[in-house]
Motif scaffolding. Structure first.
Motif, mmCIF file in Angstrom:
data_model
loop_
_atom_site.group_PDB
_atom_site.id
_atom_site.type_symbol
_atom_site.label_atom_id
_atom_site.label_comp_id
_atom_site.label_asym_id
_atom_site.label_seq_id
_atom_site.Cartn_x
_atom_site.Cartn_y
_atom_site.Cartn_z
ATOM 1 N N LEU A 109 0.864 -1.478 -0.067
ATOM 2 C CA LEU A 109 0.029 0.008 -0.062
ATOM 3 C C LEU A 109 0.930 1.349 -0.051
ATOM 4 C CD1 LEU A 109 -2.820 -0.782 2.434
ATOM 5 C CD2 LEU A 109 -3.148 -0.297 0.042
ATOM 6 N N ILE A 110 1.790 1.446 0.786
ATOM 7 C CA ILE A 110 2.577 2.470 1.068
ATOM 8 C C ILE A 110 3.499 2.580 -0.339
ATOM 9 C CG2 ILE A 110 4.950 3.216 1.870
ATOM 10 C CD1 ILE A 110 4.114 1.782 4.700
ATOM 11 N N THR A 111 3.998 1.577 -1.117
ATOM 12 C CA THR A 111 4.530 1.673 -2.183
ATOM 13 C C THR A 111 3.731 2.239 -3.510
ATOM 14 O OG1 THR A 111 6.139 -0.105 -1.809
ATOM 15 C CG2 THR A 111 5.770 0.168 -4.141
ATOM 16 N N VAL A 112 2.535 1.493 -3.473
ATOM 17 C CA VAL A 112 1.484 2.061 -4.496
ATOM 18 C C VAL A 112 0.999 3.610 -4.356
ATOM 19 C CG1 VAL A 112 -0.697 1.670 -5.367
ATOM 20 C CG2 VAL A 112 0.611 -0.202 -5.173
ATOM 21 N N LEU A 113 0.868 3.965 -3.202
ATOM 22 C CA LEU A 113 0.450 5.204 -2.942
ATOM 23 C C LEU A 113 1.361 6.171 -3.155
ATOM 24 C CD1 LEU A 113 -1.720 4.861 0.547
ATOM 25 C CD2 LEU A 113 -2.546 5.321 -1.919
ATOM 26 N N ARG A 116 1.983 6.596 -6.777
ATOM 27 C CA ARG A 116 1.039 7.521 -7.286
ATOM 28 C C ARG A 116 0.957 9.111 -7.003
ATOM 29 N NH1 ARG A 116 -4.594 4.697 -5.688
ATOM 30 N NH2 ARG A 116 -4.506 3.050 -7.503
ATOM 31 N N SER A 117 1.750 9.356 -5.698
ATOM 32 C CA SER A 117 1.874 10.786 -5.353
ATOM 33 C C SER A 117 2.827 11.370 -6.183
ATOM 34 C CB SER A 117 2.002 10.467 -3.938
ATOM 35 O OG SER A 117 2.385 12.056 -3.481
ATOM 36 N N ALA A 118 3.976 10.473 -6.441
ATOM 37 C CA ALA A 118 5.181 10.942 -7.141
ATOM 38 C C ALA A 118 4.632 11.215 -8.778
ATOM 39 C CB ALA A 118 6.233 9.830 -7.119
#
Length: 131
Positions: A109-113, A116-118
């Motif tokens: 989850l942290i990686t995907v979010l 996306r943010s980047a």
């Protein structure tokens, strides 16, 4: 990568590395793994954890977070192999598996979010062609 994301990924890894390297015997006994090879395996996992942390610092930002997810997937698979053929009623074993799965889901989850943010930050500053 944001500072909170960095710390969310690094702190648990440092704690796990310390646990595997500083107390492998206590850890394996707590899990009910009496085979001396289990302690050696725990030490090896600690070394792997340190290697991933070292690589994390040296890799491009885009590859960094996925390293933790891949490591977690390996840990879940290894946990399932270690628990195969052993009574699942052992609470510490179940807890270890739940922790491994929980860390995998959290890191994913942290990686995907973070990705996306980047991506949003990069596209905000980009000049878009007119149509």
């Amino acid at each position: 990568m944001s500072r909170p994301t960095f710390w969310l990924m690094v702190v648990p890894s440092v704690l796990l590395a310390a646990l595997f390297l500083l107390a492998p015997g206590a850890l394996t006994r707590r899990l009910g793994l009496r085979d001396p090879r289990s302690t050696t395996l725990a030490r090896c996992l600690g070394v792997r954890q340190v290697a991933v942390l070292a690589a994390f610092v040296r890799r491009p930002a885009s590859a960094r977070l996925w390293m933790f997810v891949a490591e977690d997937v390996m840990d879940v698979a290894l946990s399932l192999l270690l628990l195969r053929g052993r009574p699942p009623a052992h609470a510490a074993r179940r807890a270890a598996l739940v922790v491994a799965i929980g860390l995998t889901v959290a890191d994913l989850l942290i990686t995907v979010l973070a990705r996306r943010s980047a991506r949003r930050v990069r596209t905000r500053g980009a000049v878009r062609p007119r149509r």
